[in-house]
Design a protein around this motif. Structure first.
Motif, PDB file in Angstrom:
ATOM      1  N   LEU A   1       0.846  -1.188   0.000  1.00  0.00           N
ATOM      2  CA  LEU A   1       0.000   0.000   0.000  1.00  0.00           C
ATOM      3  C   LEU A   1       0.886   1.245   0.000  1.00  0.00           C
ATOM      4  O   LEU A   1       1.804   1.358   0.810  1.00  0.00           O
ATOM      5  CB  LEU A   1      -0.902  -0.001   1.243  1.00  0.00           C
ATOM      6  CG  LEU A   1      -1.892   1.159   1.351  1.00  0.00           C
ATOM      7  CD1 LEU A   1      -2.896   1.120   0.201  1.00  0.00           C
ATOM      8  CD2 LEU A   1      -2.622   1.100   2.689  1.00  0.00           C
ATOM      9  N   ALA A   2       0.630   2.176  -0.930  1.00  0.00           N
ATOM     10  CA  ALA A   2       1.465   3.374  -1.083  1.00  0.00           C
ATOM     11  C   ALA A   2       0.621   4.642  -1.223  1.00  0.00           C
ATOM     12  O   ALA A   2       1.028   5.589  -1.870  1.00  0.00           O
ATOM     13  CB  ALA A   2       2.395   3.205  -2.282  1.00  0.00           C
TER      14      ALA A   2
ATOM     15  N   TYR B   1       5.311   9.270   4.349  1.00  0.00           N
ATOM     16  CA  TYR B   1       5.582  10.676   4.060  1.00  0.00           C
ATOM     17  C   TYR B   1       4.752  11.106   2.863  1.00  0.00           C
ATOM     18  O   TYR B   1       4.538  10.331   1.926  1.00  0.00           O
ATOM     19  CB  TYR B   1       7.060  10.897   3.735  1.00  0.00           C
ATOM     20  CG  TYR B   1       7.921  10.992   4.960  1.00  0.00           C
ATOM     21  CD1 TYR B   1       7.916  12.133   5.751  1.00  0.00           C
ATOM     22  CD2 TYR B   1       8.750   9.949   5.319  1.00  0.00           C
ATOM     23  CE1 TYR B   1       8.699  12.224   6.883  1.00  0.00           C
ATOM     24  CE2 TYR B   1       9.545  10.029   6.452  1.00  0.00           C
ATOM     25  CZ  TYR B   1       9.516  11.164   7.230  1.00  0.00           C
ATOM     26  OH  TYR B   1      10.293  11.259   8.346  1.00  0.00           O
ATOM     27  N   ILE B   2       4.263  12.343   2.895  1.00  0.00           N
ATOM     28  CA  ILE B   2       3.543  12.934   1.773  1.00  0.00           C
ATOM     29  C   ILE B   2       4.215  14.262   1.464  1.00  0.00           C
ATOM     30  O   ILE B   2       5.024  14.752   2.243  1.00  0.00           O
ATOM     31  CB  ILE B   2       2.038  13.127   2.098  1.00  0.00           C
ATOM     32  CG1 ILE B   2       1.860  14.042   3.320  1.00  0.00           C
ATOM     33  CG2 ILE B   2       1.364  11.779   2.309  1.00  0.00           C
ATOM     34  CD1 ILE B   2       0.414  14.388   3.647  1.00  0.00           C
TER      35      ILE B   2
ATOM     36  N   ASN C   1       7.945   3.490  -1.493  1.00  0.00           N
ATOM     37  CA  ASN C   1       7.065   4.458  -0.833  1.00  0.00           C
ATOM     38  C   ASN C   1       5.913   3.747  -0.125  1.00  0.00           C
ATOM     39  O   ASN C   1       4.841   4.301   0.051  1.00  0.00           O
ATOM     40  CB  ASN C   1       6.537   5.478  -1.846  1.00  0.00           C
ATOM     41  CG  ASN C   1       5.669   4.839  -2.915  1.00  0.00           C
ATOM     42  OD1 ASN C   1       5.786   3.651  -3.221  1.00  0.00           O
ATOM     43  ND2 ASN C   1       4.782   5.623  -3.495  1.00  0.00           N
ATOM     44  N   TYR C   2       6.141   2.501   0.303  1.00  0.00           N
ATOM     45  CA  TYR C   2       5.094   1.712   0.941  1.00  0.00           C
ATOM     46  C   TYR C   2       4.826   2.175   2.371  1.00  0.00           C
ATOM     47  O   TYR C   2       5.729   2.589   3.082  1.00  0.00           O
ATOM     48  CB  TYR C   2       5.466   0.231   0.961  1.00  0.00           C
ATOM     49  CG  TYR C   2       5.713  -0.351  -0.412  1.00  0.00           C
ATOM     50  CD1 TYR C   2       4.919   0.006  -1.499  1.00  0.00           C
ATOM     51  CD2 TYR C   2       6.741  -1.249  -0.624  1.00  0.00           C
ATOM     52  CE1 TYR C   2       5.150  -0.526  -2.750  1.00  0.00           C
ATOM     53  CE2 TYR C   2       6.978  -1.787  -1.877  1.00  0.00           C
ATOM     54  CZ  TYR C   2       6.174  -1.417  -2.938  1.00  0.00           C
ATOM     55  OH  TYR C   2       6.413  -1.947  -4.167  1.00  0.00           O
TER      56      TYR C   2
ATOM     57  N   ILE D   1      -3.599  10.404  -0.642  1.00  0.00           N
ATOM     58  CA  ILE D   1      -2.392  11.094  -1.090  1.00  0.00           C
ATOM     59  C   ILE D   1      -1.294  10.069  -1.360  1.00  0.00           C
ATOM     60  O   ILE D   1      -1.047   9.192  -0.536  1.00  0.00           O
ATOM     61  CB  ILE D   1      -1.922  12.110  -0.027  1.00  0.00           C
ATOM     62  CG1 ILE D   1      -3.045  13.120   0.265  1.00  0.00           C
ATOM     63  CG2 ILE D   1      -0.638  12.798  -0.467  1.00  0.00           C
ATOM     64  CD1 ILE D   1      -2.793  13.991   1.485  1.00  0.00           C
ATOM     65  N   THR D   2      -0.653  10.174  -2.514  1.00  0.00           N
ATOM     66  CA  THR D   2       0.423   9.241  -2.868  1.00  0.00           C
ATOM     67  C   THR D   2       1.601   9.413  -1.920  1.00  0.00           C
ATOM     68  O   THR D   2       2.068  10.529  -1.682  1.00  0.00           O
ATOM     69  CB  THR D   2       0.891   9.469  -4.317  1.00  0.00           C
ATOM     70  OG1 THR D   2      -0.222   9.253  -5.185  1.00  0.00           O
ATOM     71  CG2 THR D   2       2.013   8.518  -4.688  1.00  0.00           C
TER      72      THR D   2
END
Length: 176
Positions: free
Chosen positions: A112-113, A152-153, A138-139, A119-120
């Motif tokens: 899941l990312a 983190y976003i 970015n998981y 938000i990615t």
């Protein structure tokens, strides 16, 4: 100096072991690997260059390898600053991603990312956490003992309903 593994062929984790994400941190010569530097991590952000683990981020070697102290003797009369790693190909070595988790999700290793607000997630390369927390790509993960997995976003994203600009957001990891 060539790869001298006594284990399985180098393709056991994809072509030339580029998919290896285990925690092996010692070379075939018995030398402890150095940490990957930020430049290498930025150049190959999806290669799992974390801590001092063996990797093959550029597919330029015959298998997984790592940096070692400069001018280390890897074979009689052979001195270099990198060496191959003897990666076992046992199928049980690599944990399989799970799509759900219970508890605080500190052991969640799924793919899941996207945050719970859609938000990615950003790559963990920018994080200052140790790789033993499973910080890959970015998981979503929980490396800091929060209530659940997070990521983190971009700091310009506003967390839904709060009006707050945040640098991280929780992830909606399905409960098992």
């Amino acid at each position: 100096h060539r790869r001298t593994s006594t284990n399985q062929p180098a393709d056991c984790f994809g072509e030339l072991q580029q998919d290896y994400r285990g925690s092996m941190a010692e070379t075939v010569s018995g030398i402890t690997c150095n940490d990957w530097n930020l430049r290498a991590q930025a150049y190959a952000p999806d290669a799992g260059l974390a801590a001092n683990y063996c990797r093959n981020p550029y597919r330029t070697h015959d298998g997984a390898w790592c940096h070692i102290p400069r001018d280390s003797e890897v074979a009689p009369g052979v001195f270099q600053n990198w060496d191959y790693c003897d990666i076992p190909c046992a199928p049980t070595e690599e944990p399989q991603p799970t799509d759900c988790f219970d508890g605080d999700q500190s052991d969640y290793r799924g793919n899941l990312a996207v945050s719970e607000n859609g938000i990615t997630c950003q790559n963990w390369v920018t994080a200052n956490f140790k790789a033993d927390k499973g910080l890959v790509a970015n998981y979503c993960r929980n490396p800091a003992w929060e209530n659940s997995a997070w990521c983190y976003i971009l700091p310009t994203e506003i967390v839904a309903g709060s009006g707050i600009i945040a640098e991280w957001d929780y992830c909606d990891v399905p409960r098992c």
